[in-house]
Every structure is written in C-alpha cells, then in structure tokens.
Design an enzyme around this catalytic site. Structure first.
Site, PDB file in Angstrom:
ATOM      1  CG  ASP A  20      -2.579  -4.729  23.219  1.00 14.97           C
ATOM      2  OD1 ASP A  20      -1.347  -5.117  22.996  1.00 14.97           O
ATOM      3  OD2 ASP A  20      -2.908  -3.939  24.055  1.00 14.97           O
ATOM      4  CG  ASN A  22       2.510  -4.321  24.619  1.00 10.37           C
ATOM      5  OD1 ASN A  22       1.322  -4.450  23.840  1.00 10.37           O
ATOM      6  ND2 ASN A  22       3.348  -3.657  23.903  1.00 10.37           N
ATOM      7  CG  ASP A  24       0.640  -1.268  22.713  1.00 13.80           C
ATOM      8  OD1 ASP A  24      -0.408  -2.131  22.521  1.00 13.80           O
ATOM      9  OD2 ASP A  24       1.623  -1.056  22.000  1.00 13.80           O
ATOM     10  CG  ASP A  28       1.250  -7.353  20.693  1.00 19.10           C
ATOM     11  OD1 ASP A  28       0.947  -8.554  21.058  1.00 19.10           O
ATOM     12  OD2 ASP A  28       0.914  -6.650  21.768  1.00 19.10           O
ATOM     13  CG  ASP A  97       0.370  -8.414   3.091  1.00 26.27           C
ATOM     14  OD1 ASP A  97       0.376  -8.170   1.752  1.00 26.27           O
ATOM     15  OD2 ASP A  97      -0.978  -8.031   3.585  1.00 26.27           O
ATOM     16  CG  ASP A 198       0.062  -4.747  -1.141  1.00 28.15           C
ATOM     17  OD1 ASP A 198      -0.913  -5.190  -0.683  1.00 28.15           O
ATOM     18  OD2 ASP A 198       0.441  -3.703  -1.221  1.00 28.15           O
ATOM     19  CD  GLU A 257      -4.224  -6.424  -3.281  1.00 28.90           C
ATOM     20  OE1 GLU A 257      -5.418  -6.162  -2.796  1.00 28.90           O
ATOM     21  OE2 GLU A 257      -3.144  -6.109  -3.361  1.00 28.90           O
ATOM     22  CG  HIS A 335      -6.846  -5.923   4.687  1.00 31.16           C
ATOM     23  ND1 HIS A 335      -6.797  -6.960   3.724  1.00 31.16           N
ATOM     24  CD2 HIS A 335      -6.125  -4.920   4.300  1.00 31.16           C
ATOM     25  CE1 HIS A 335      -5.886  -6.694   2.999  1.00 31.16           C
ATOM     26  NE2 HIS A 335      -5.424  -5.388   3.041  1.00 31.16           N
ATOM     27  CG  ASP A 336      -7.966  -3.930   1.030  1.00 32.92           C
ATOM     28  OD1 ASP A 336      -7.600  -3.035   1.758  1.00 32.92           O
ATOM     29  OD2 ASP A 336      -7.114  -4.490   0.299  1.00 32.92           O
TER      30      ASP A 336
HETATM   31  C1  GLC Z   1      -3.377  -3.538  -1.238  1.00 37.72           C
HETATM   32  C2  GLC Z   1      -3.810  -3.807   0.103  1.00 37.72           C
HETATM   33  C3  GLC Z   1      -4.512  -2.428   0.800  1.00 37.72           C
HETATM   34  C4  GLC Z   1      -3.466  -1.423   0.607  1.00 37.72           C
HETATM   35  C5  GLC Z   1      -2.810  -1.390  -0.863  1.00 37.72           C
HETATM   36  C6  GLC Z   1      -1.601  -0.442  -0.742  1.00 37.72           C
HETATM   37  O1  GLC Z   1      -4.524  -3.456  -1.867  1.00 37.72           O
HETATM   38  O2  GLC Z   1      -4.782  -4.916   0.490  1.00 37.72           O
HETATM   39  O3  GLC Z   1      -4.780  -2.693   2.262  1.00 37.72           O
HETATM   40  O4  GLC Z   1      -4.097  -0.419   0.900  1.00 37.72           O
HETATM   41  O5  GLC Z   1      -2.473  -2.621  -1.345  1.00 37.72           O
HETATM   42  O6  GLC Z   1      -0.488  -1.321  -0.381  1.00 37.72           O
HETATM   43 CA    CA Z   2       0.554  -4.308  21.842  1.00 35.20          CA
END
Ligand code: GLC
Ligand code: CA
Length: 551
Positions: A20, A22, A24, A28, A97, A198, A257, A335-336
């Site tokens: 971060d 700034n 908040d 970013d 992405d 995605d 993906e 992240h999933d």
């Molecule tokens: C992909 C992303 C996931 C998101 C989904 C909908 O699977 O990796 O995080 O929720 O697409 O966009």
């Molecule tokens: Ca920020």
C-alpha cells in the site's frame, strides 16, 4: 520464432495485498512500483497482476465495470504507464489478468441491457427463460443457480457462472467477440507483454433448454461442467481472438486459465497448429486424498492431504504429453487455493524441496507472492471475513456434526482461497510494512516471515528461491528432456538432460530418511533443501529433503 516467454519465470502479484503506497489499507500500483528492486533481486522476469480494472470488487477485481481504466483504489492510468515502463527498465515483463467470460453487473453494457429491453446490449449477455421459470437446473461455481431474475421484470433470467453480480457475456454475439478483442489490443498497445485469459474455457454454453441429469429429486441446482466448460465453440471463438492478437502482437504471451482442462484439452489449446494460446494453467495437478474425510459433515473445506501417487502421475503425464507442443505452467499455489506452506508442506525443508521439484521440471514457473518467504494462509477468526456463503454452509454442517465453530473456521482457514491473499510482509514494522492503516483483509498471521529478515539471512527461504530461480535460467532446465526415475512412492526423482549435460532432481516425500542408488555419474551438488549424504553413488535424504545433482 523465439519469444521472451520461452524463458519466462512469472511472479504472481495480488495487487490489493502487495504494498500500500497511500495508507488506505489497499495495495496499489505505486506500491508495486516501489518494490520493483525486490522483484529484480529475486530474479524473476515477468509479473502477472491480478485484475486492476475499475471494479465494484465483488470478486476482488474479477468483476470489471470499465476495462479501459484503472480502479481508483489501485491508482491511475499514469501510474500504470509508469509501472510498465519501470518494469521494462528492470527487465521484467508485465502480464495482465483479462476477464473475458463475464463483466460486473455495473458495467454500462449490462446496465443498458437491463434498463432498456430494446438495447443492443441485451444480446451482449445471456437472457433466457420466461414467466419467471428458470431455463435449467445448472448451478453456479459460487453457489445457487446460474440464473438470476432480470431486474427489468421481464420474467426472464440472466446467466452468471460466478457471482450473480457477474453476468456472463454472450460470446455467440460477434460484437462481443470484437469488443473483447479491442480491449485486449488497447492494453497490448500500451506495452504490456501478455494476458492471462481468465476462465476462458467457459465462454461457450450448451443448449440452455437442457437440465443436467441428476439422481436426486430435489430442485437444488448442480454444477453442470459438461454444459459450460471446454465446449468446442470455446476453441472456435478463442481462435478468432488469439489470431487477431498474435497478428499484431506476435510476442504477446497468451496464458489461458483452463482450470478443469485435462492434458488432451491442454494440447488442443496450446498446439501451435490450432492458433490459440501459448500455455495453460490447469487445476488438475493436485489430486487430494479423500480417504481421511469425516463423512459426518461437508467435505469441501476439510483439510485433505495431497495424493502423492496421483501427483506423480499427473506431473509426468503433463510433462510427457506437452513435450514438443507447449510449456506446462509450474505452480504450487495461486489466489484461488490455499498456500503451499499451509496446504501441503510439512515444514520449511519440504516447502523448499517441493519448490525445487516443481520448478526445475520443464515449463514456466509461476511463483505466488510471499511463497518465496514461506508465507502461510492467514487465520480468519470471524466467519464474516470469508465473504463466501459456501463457508457458512460448511461451518453450519460441521457444527451439526459436533465441531465448534472455532474448529470449523480453523479448517476453512487452512483450505480456503481467501486466507491465501494476505498482505505481503516486508519488515518488522507495523503491519509488516504493508500499510500504516488497517489492511483491507483481516486475519491472524500464522508465520513470522518477512522480506527484510530473509534478505539478510543467507540460509533463508528467500535466498533459496533466488538460487533456484537462477538455476532455472540455465539451458539444461529450460530445454532439457525430462524423465521420471522409477523410484518408490516416498520420493520424486527425475532427470533433465541436454546433449551430454545431465541433472538429477531427487526429492524425498517421506518423513523417514530414505536411500536411493543414483550411481557415480551425479557427483556435484547444485542446490539442496535439508540434509543429505552422497557416498559412493548412494544418496541418503533426510526427511523431506531434496537435492539437485549434476554430472
Ligand atoms: C478465475 C479467477 C477467480 C475468479 C473467477 C471469476 O477462476 O482465478 O479468482 O473468481 O475466475 O472471474
Ligand atoms: Ca492504497
């Protein structure tokens, strides 16, 4: 033709959680810019940024309401231009992405579609059904039906595979295909080096009039993957998109993906003759061992060990089948899913040896931010922090089976995707230097790792990853052949060879010391995780240890 991405080593940044700038509480673009020297030090040569477009943040940026602008919480277009420029100066490629299967319900297209039944944008989405009758029983990945009532009150429904605030686009419509291609080109024109596509496998849907046949008599919607994943039209429509992009930007990495794609589909998606993408990310690597599941409550967020035999099978199949066709992606977490150090690795040694095992195979490593420090999932203490109804169902079912809500939350914290998105720890200051305010994501940090400590310590995980990444850049690990040695289930041993150069990657999966006959050929160590001994061609690995040996 040679491409920059033939040698890509990707670092995945979850922008909200990286730095971060700034105060908040939200990471970013200027925060990322500040950390470019760190990325350079680590040695990666590409970053993939999770979505940074304007978004109501229902799904952390995967719900886009304006593709042509940066979300104000992330920064400005000028910040992005600077980020691209500075990354390039540091020798780092930028992959964005690209959310193409759906938009946010706040996107002007959807807003117009629901406000005006005559709108041309009505056909940008999938409206079906009549008289308030859902067209079919298909279920959404985020729970419930894929169908949501048309807010315009027409008695129709619109289709959403994910959250109901994320309506699916209608790729049948050539205008949608054209519009999405133009958006992609807009960003490539700005100088980015690739796109992660995605959820592209879902852009085609089967005839909507069909129910997915199920045994049960209840009316519960069911996830009907065969009706909305990997249908043949996906290739047809993606081909138009990919060809047009490659025509203007032949060096752009198109990274799909393809969560549920098996290896044969991966061949279809990445075979050069098919004019589609360059590489795909599958979720099929990690088969879980279901045998220890407690049948008295929902299984979805119960921790399950990896099935190592299946894992070995999966890895070898992907390595062999894609050989000469495309590079597999190599990753342990994103992240999933829960983080490597929480989901799989028993300790620091195993986290290292598994990284060695994965990334020295043939393919493109994708390292998830913080993984190089040994970062774990956060622990969510409050059920509301999950912002996911499927967790609420899980906790209720566990409580009915006699678990306390604390126990249930602990399980979900170890297995769910959201606690894997914690703030990057930079130092020993407040909030580990991520922000001076409260981070956007709550949760208790279960590890003590941070960048400052690890950079200063030669024996740290960070310095191990640095060595591993530099090793990966060698030709042998980029281009060499791969083959799996026939060893017992307690180890994963493979060889890479290129002309007369050879390397052996030997990793123990066992909690007991193991011994392997490796022969006298492999005599020099390139990298080690944990303790080992090599005497007269006999290799002894201490629990979970690993070593890279060369001839
Ligand atoms: C992909 C992303 C996931 C998101 C989904 C909908 O699977 O990796 O995080 O929720 O697409 O966009
Ligand atoms: Ca920020």
């Amino acid at each position: 033709m040679r491409h920059w991405y033939d040698q890509a080593i990707i670092y995945q940044i979850y922008p909200k959680s990286f730095q971060d700038s700034n105060n908040d509480g939200i990471g970013d673009l200027n925060g990322i810019r500040k950390r470019i020297p760190y990325l350079k030090e680590l040695g990666i040569n590409a970053v993939w940024l999770n979505p940074i477009f304007v978004s109501p943040q229902v799904d952390n940026g995967y719900d886009v309401s304006n593709y042509f602008a940066i979300d104000p919480k992330m920064g400005t277009m000028e910040d992005m231009d600077n980020l691209i420029k500075e990354m390039h100066e540091a020798g780092i490629h930028v992959i964005m992405d690209f959310v193409l299967n759906h938009t946010s319900d706040q996107h002007p297209w959807f807003q117009d579609a629901i406000k005006n039944p005559e709108s041309i944008y009505r056909d940008y989405y999938i409206f079906a059904g009549e008289n308030n009758q859902r067209p079919n029983n298909w279920g959404s990945f985020f729970g419930g039906s894929v169908w949501e009532k048309d807010p315009a009150g027409t008695g129709q429904f619109y289709f959403h595979l994910f959250d109901k605030r994320m309506p699916d686009l209608n790729w049948k419509n050539p205008e949608v295909r054209h519009a999405m291609t133009e958006i992609a080109k807009y960003w490539l024109e700005k100088g980015i080096d690739g796109l992660r596509l995605d959820a592209f496998i879902h852009i085609a849907k089967a005839d909507l009039r069909q129910n997915f046949p199920v045994n049960s008599k209840d009316e519960e919607p069911v996830i009907a993957e065969p009706f909305f994943a990997n249908l043949p039209q996906v290739q047809k429509w993606m081909r138009l998109f990919c060809e047009e992009i490659k025509q203007d930007y032949p060096d752009a990495l198109l990274l799909g993906e393809a969560a549920s794609a098996n290896v044969n589909l991966a061949v279809d998606y990445t075979n050069q003759d098919n004019h589609l993408m360059d590489s795909v990310i599958t979720f099929r690597y990690f088969t879980e061992d279901q045998s220890k599941i407690d049948p008295s409550f929902l299984s979805n967020y119960q921790p399950k060990p990896l099935d190592w035999v299946k894992f070995k099978q999966n890895q070898t199949i992907w390595q062999q089948t894609l050989s000469g066709i495309s590079k597999p992606t190599l990753y342990w977490n994103n992240h999933d899913m829960a983080r490597l150090a929480t989901r799989i690795a028993k300790n620091d040694i195993q986290a290292r040896s598994l990284a060695m095992l994965m990334y020295l195979q043939c393919g493109i490593p994708i390292i998830y931010y913080g993984e190089e420090l040994g970062m774990k999932n956060l622990q969510f203490e409050d059920i509301n922090d999950f912002k996911d109804d499927t967790v609420k169902e899980f906790v209720t079912s566990a409580e009915k089976a006699g678990k306390t809500s604390k126990e249930a939350l602990l399980m979900a914290s170890k297995t769910h995707k959201l606690p894997a998105r914690g703030p990057m720890p930079w130092d020993n200051e407040r909030n580990n230097g991520f922000t001076e305010k409260e981070p956007w994501i709550k949760g208790r940090k279960l590890d003590k790792v941070n960048v400052a400590d690890e950079i200063a310590d030669d024996s740290s995980m960070f310095n191990f990853y640095k060595k591993l990444i530099s090793l990966k850049k060698e030709q042998l690990f980029q281009e060499g052949n791969y083959y799996l040695w026939p060893t017992s289930n307690g180890s994963y041993v493979y060889e890479r060879n290129l002309k007369d150069k050879k390397a052996l990657i030997a990793v123990s999966l066992s909690q007991e010391p193991i011994e392997l006959e490796v022969g006298k050929e492999f005599s020099s160590e390139r990298l080690a995780a944990g303790e080992y001994d090599l005497t007269a061609g006999k290799l002894r690995l201490e629990p979970y240890a690993g070593v890279v040996l060369e001839n």
